[in-house]
Motif scaffolding. Structure first.
Motif, PDB file in Angstrom:
ATOM      1  N   LYS A 127      49.248  49.043  43.169  1.00  0.00           N
ATOM      2  CA  LYS A 127      48.162  48.264  42.584  1.00  0.00           C
ATOM      3  C   LYS A 127      47.230  49.155  41.765  1.00  0.00           C
ATOM      4  O   LYS A 127      46.879  48.843  40.636  1.00  0.00           O
ATOM      5  N   SER A 147      48.693  49.893  38.614  1.00  0.00           N
ATOM      6  CA  SER A 147      48.695  48.793  37.644  1.00  0.00           C
ATOM      7  C   SER A 147      47.344  48.716  36.936  1.00  0.00           C
ATOM      8  O   SER A 147      47.286  48.387  35.757  1.00  0.00           O
ATOM      9  N   TYR A 148      46.259  49.051  37.615  1.00  0.00           N
ATOM     10  CA  TYR A 148      44.955  49.133  36.932  1.00  0.00           C
ATOM     11  C   TYR A 148      45.004  50.208  35.855  1.00  0.00           C
ATOM     12  O   TYR A 148      44.516  50.020  34.746  1.00  0.00           O
ATOM     13  N   ARG A 192      47.642  51.527  34.316  1.00  0.00           N
ATOM     14  CA  ARG A 192      48.507  51.169  33.175  1.00  0.00           C
ATOM     15  C   ARG A 192      47.819  50.130  32.295  1.00  0.00           C
ATOM     16  O   ARG A 192      47.834  50.215  31.068  1.00  0.00           O
ATOM     17  N   GLU A 205      46.361  50.275  28.237  1.00  0.00           N
ATOM     18  CA  GLU A 205      46.654  49.358  27.135  1.00  0.00           C
ATOM     19  C   GLU A 205      45.398  48.720  26.561  1.00  0.00           C
ATOM     20  O   GLU A 205      45.254  48.600  25.351  1.00  0.00           O
ATOM     21  N   PHE A 238      37.629  42.125  33.727  1.00  0.00           N
ATOM     22  CA  PHE A 238      38.131  41.544  34.972  1.00  0.00           C
ATOM     23  C   PHE A 238      37.337  42.046  36.177  1.00  0.00           C
ATOM     24  O   PHE A 238      37.634  41.683  37.313  1.00  0.00           O
ATOM     25  N   ILE A 295      36.715  45.498  36.825  1.00  0.00           N
ATOM     26  CA  ILE A 295      37.070  46.844  37.282  1.00  0.00           C
ATOM     27  C   ILE A 295      36.197  47.864  36.553  1.00  0.00           C
ATOM     28  O   ILE A 295      35.995  47.768  35.343  1.00  0.00           O
ATOM     29  N   PHE A 347      49.643  42.386  29.670  1.00  0.00           N
ATOM     30  CA  PHE A 347      49.918  43.819  29.587  1.00  0.00           C
ATOM     31  C   PHE A 347      51.424  44.072  29.567  1.00  0.00           C
ATOM     32  O   PHE A 347      52.146  43.610  30.453  1.00  0.00           O
ATOM     33  N   SER A 348      51.884  44.829  28.587  1.00  0.00           N
ATOM     34  CA  SER A 348      53.325  45.042  28.459  1.00  0.00           C
ATOM     35  C   SER A 348      53.842  46.048  29.475  1.00  0.00           C
ATOM     36  O   SER A 348      55.017  46.026  29.821  1.00  0.00           O
ATOM     37  N   SER A 349      52.983  46.908  29.979  1.00  0.00           N
ATOM     38  CA  SER A 349      53.472  47.880  30.964  1.00  0.00           C
ATOM     39  C   SER A 349      53.397  47.325  32.387  1.00  0.00           C
ATOM     40  O   SER A 349      53.671  48.045  33.349  1.00  0.00           O
ATOM     41  N   LEU A 350      53.036  46.043  32.515  1.00  0.00           N
ATOM     42  CA  LEU A 350      52.994  45.409  33.840  1.00  0.00           C
ATOM     43  C   LEU A 350      53.984  44.248  33.847  1.00  0.00           C
ATOM     44  O   LEU A 350      54.141  43.555  32.829  1.00  0.00           O
ATOM     45  N   GLU A 378      52.565  41.732  38.499  1.00  0.00           N
ATOM     46  CA  GLU A 378      51.433  42.673  38.406  1.00  0.00           C
ATOM     47  C   GLU A 378      50.339  42.125  37.502  1.00  0.00           C
ATOM     48  O   GLU A 378      49.153  42.283  37.788  1.00  0.00           O
ATOM     49  N   LEU A 383      48.440  39.524  39.477  1.00  0.00           N
ATOM     50  CA  LEU A 383      47.611  40.032  40.572  1.00  0.00           C
ATOM     51  C   LEU A 383      46.568  41.053  40.109  1.00  0.00           C
ATOM     52  O   LEU A 383      45.800  41.561  40.921  1.00  0.00           O
ATOM     53  N   LEU A 384      46.563  41.336  38.814  1.00  0.00           N
ATOM     54  CA  LEU A 384      45.671  42.402  38.332  1.00  0.00           C
ATOM     55  C   LEU A 384      44.180  42.130  38.555  1.00  0.00           C
ATOM     56  O   LEU A 384      43.493  42.946  39.159  1.00  0.00           O
ATOM     57  N   PRO A 385      43.642  40.984  38.098  1.00  0.00           N
ATOM     58  CA  PRO A 385      42.188  40.819  38.240  1.00  0.00           C
ATOM     59  C   PRO A 385      41.793  40.746  39.709  1.00  0.00           C
ATOM     60  O   PRO A 385      42.353  39.967  40.465  1.00  0.00           O
ATOM     61  N   PRO A 386      40.864  41.577  40.122  1.00  0.00           N
ATOM     62  CA  PRO A 386      40.500  41.590  41.535  1.00  0.00           C
ATOM     63  C   PRO A 386      39.739  40.320  41.919  1.00  0.00           C
ATOM     64  O   PRO A 386      39.136  39.676  41.067  1.00  0.00           O
ATOM     65  N   ARG A 431      46.144  34.015  36.015  1.00  0.00           N
ATOM     66  CA  ARG A 431      45.637  35.213  36.689  1.00  0.00           C
ATOM     67  C   ARG A 431      44.133  35.184  36.903  1.00  0.00           C
ATOM     68  O   ARG A 431      43.634  35.871  37.796  1.00  0.00           O
ATOM     69  N   ILE A 432      43.374  34.392  36.089  1.00  0.00           N
ATOM     70  CA  ILE A 432      41.933  34.358  36.344  1.00  0.00           C
ATOM     71  C   ILE A 432      41.552  33.294  37.370  1.00  0.00           C
ATOM     72  O   ILE A 432      40.407  33.233  37.804  1.00  0.00           O
TER      73      ILE A 432
END
Ligand SMILES: Nc1ncnc2c1ncn2[C@@H]1O[C@H](COP(=O)(O)OP(=O)(O)O)[C@@H](O)[C@H]1O
Ligand SMILES: [Mg+2]
Lengths: 295, 230
Positions: free
Chosen positions: A172, A175-176, A178, A182, A190, A192, B88-91, B95, B98-101, B143-144
């Motif tokens: 996780k 992923s933040y 990465r 970008e 978001f 962070i 995001f292309s690298s996720l 991912e 689940l990215l935004p906390p 995701r939001i």
């Protein structure tokens, strides 16, 4: 007497081992550079000086306080990492909106200052740092003699590199990292704290350099210019692997160490330049590097 | 819930918002209408704290946001879905999702999100940007919803999408509204906006020039068409 391609196996494996050792340092250092470049967009020319500082911290710990190698492996990266955090907070953070070039000039200037100060104080002949008692001696593998300390350096740096790769690519937290590489504005929106993440990332990358410095101390001795000589090759490694690619920097680091070692066996005249020859070829064919993507 | 007064915003030297005034009440779906370049996206980004310089008052649940950085604004319970979607292309898809906390309790859980957007569940391990445009939009909205934010700001969620997908997104917004989410929408697609919005603000040159309630829509049609130049 066993030979491969007319070369005694002793010599071949000996150079292969040296190649792997050098490759370990290339990989650790280019990994730190890649992580820093990915998030900060700064080419950290201070990396070599920070590697040297790691070695010096280990030397100070041993000679001024009696704290040995194993603790130095922990303390030096933290100490030099904190030094990195201070540099990021006070200087680098002013530069993010500007061209790459400013970060490069600043970090290059810092490297010269730091190396100059150490050189003033300690001259340019190396200070000895001995192998920790647990890792003296070696193994006779039949076809070659493998010093324990060198085996440790290879295994440990590989483990550090792969753990770093794992954290960045599979967790996780990664992923933040990465995502922020970008699109930092969106990741921040978001919720962070991206600026803090940038600071810690720089500290981490610098800490990796210092860790490499501690590992290098018993092999190359502790010298104010140890980083300056190494970092040029490491930048070539980074260019070959591709700026910002994590696995790329690990594979390229070890790979080029091996290529360099083998060149010493088969064509010693080219061993000092082979990495730069590879760099020229890669740049001509794949300008973004073997693992890089065009930004 | 959201009160914006005299909001000014700049990108570098260019002054984009010239005193925006508008309100969004709890549970409402409010739409910003206006021509390209009017400043709608900039308005959402300014509320979110994503432009370099902004002045004026932005109050969310009576707390002033104008001085806060965007990560702190997100933590107050506002979420933003950008016009370009920001996948995001690298996720991979999971991912990205689940990215935004989580910033508050009360967000949807992942199961709810898959019910809204079943396509996502099939593609969890795909690279985020390998999804179709419609799926990327679903991912960007999905995701939001997890975060517990109560105010969702969606920037042109139907832009460039096929009619079936537009309908699906319309149903999603309606369902979110029923669940009590407050939504600030930017739309060029007025016919779509009509199906979900309670009120419209018309934005021109960085100012709100008119407000129309959905109930007064029929009577205001000519006026709105004139504003939008259609
Ligand atoms: N990053 C930026 N830098 C400079 N100017 C911008 C930037 N983004 C948008 N603008 C300008 O701000 C104005 C408003 O843009 P925007 O808010 O995107 O409009 P809308 O979303 O209503 O189409 C436009 O004139 C646009 O050219
Ligand atoms: Mg827009």
């Amino acid at each position: 007497m066993t030979e491969i391609f007319g070369i005694p196996t002793q010599a071949l494996f000996g150079q292969l081992l040296i190649g792997l050792i050098n490759g370990s340092f290339y990989a650790l250092l280019s990994l730190g550079l890649a992580v820093i470049f990915g998030l900060l967009n700064i080419i950290n020319f201070t990396h070599g000086a920070q590697y040297m500082m790691g070695a010096f911290v280990a030397w100070f710990l041993l000679n001024k306080t009696g704290i040995g190698y194993w603790w130095a492996l922990v303390i030096a990266p933290i100490a030099v990492g904190i030094f990195g955090v201070i540099i990021e907070r006070t200087m680098l953070k002013q530069l993010y909106k500007l061209d790459h070039l400013y970060g490069l000039l600043l970090t290059f200037g810092l490297a010269l200052i730091i190396q100059g100060l150490f050189r003033n104080e300690y001259g340019s002949s190396g200070l000895p740092y001995s192998i920790p008692s647990q890792l003296t001696g070696g193994q006779n593998l039949g076809f070659m003699f493998l010093p324990n300390y060198r085996a440790w350096v290879i295994v440990f740096s590989l483990a550090v590199c792969l753990s770093t790769w794992f954290v960045i690519e599979k967790t996780k937290l990664g992923s933040y990292l990465r995502a922020a590489t970008e699109n930092p504005e969106l990741v921040r929106a978001f919720g962070i704290n991206v600026p803090r993440m940038i600071t810690l990332t720089y500290g981490f990358g610098v800490g990796l350099a210092a860790l490499a410095g501690v590992m290098a101390a018993p092999i190359y001795s502790v010298n104010p210019l140890m980083g300056e000589n190494l970092i040029i090759v490491v930048f070539a490694v980074v260019v070959i692997g591709g700026m910002g690619s994590i696995m790329g920097s690990i594979v390229t680091g070890f790979g080029l160490g091996i290529i360099e070692g083998l060149t010493k066996v088969f064509y010693p005249e080219a061993s000092a330049t082979v990495i730069f020859i590879v760099m020229a070829i890669v740049l001509a064919i794949r300008p973004a590097g073997l693992f890089g993507t065009q930004k | 819930m959201l009160e914006v007064r005299g909001l000014n915003a700049w990108y570098g030297e260019s002054h984009i918002l010239h005193g925006m005034d508008f309100d969004v009440a709890e549970g409402e779906v409010v739409t910003l209408l206006g021509r390209n370049g009017a400043g709608k996206t900039t308005t959402l980004k300014s509320v979110m704290g994503m432009v370099g310089r902004r002045e004026g008052a932005v109050k969310f649940q009576s707390k002033e946001l104008i001085k806060l950085p965007s990560n702190a604004i997100a933590r107050m319970g506002i979420a933003f879905c950008p016009e370009e979607r920001g996948i995001f292309s690298s996720l991979n898809v999971q991912e990205n999702l689940l990215l935004p906390p989580k910033v508050r309790d009360g967000g949807l859980d992942v199961g709810n999100i898959y019910e809204l957007f079943p396509n996502l569940r099939e593609r969890l391990k795909s690279q985020g940007t390998k999804l179709s445009g419609g799926e990327q939009q679903m991912l960007a909205i999905g995701r939001i919803l997890r975060t517990g934010a109560r105010l969702l700001m969606l920037d042109e969620p139907t832009e460039g999408l096929a009619p079936v997908i537009v309908q699906q997104i319309g149903r999603t917004i309606a369902s979110l509204k029923r669940q009590g989410f407050t939504i600030l929408l930017v739309e060029q697609n007025f016919r779509f906006a009509q199906t979900v919005a309670d009120r419209y603000y018309v934005v021109e040159h960085g100012r709100v020039v008119d407000m129309v309630a959905n109930t007064a829509l029929e009577a205001s049609m000519d006026k709105i068409h004139a504003y939008l130049g259609v």
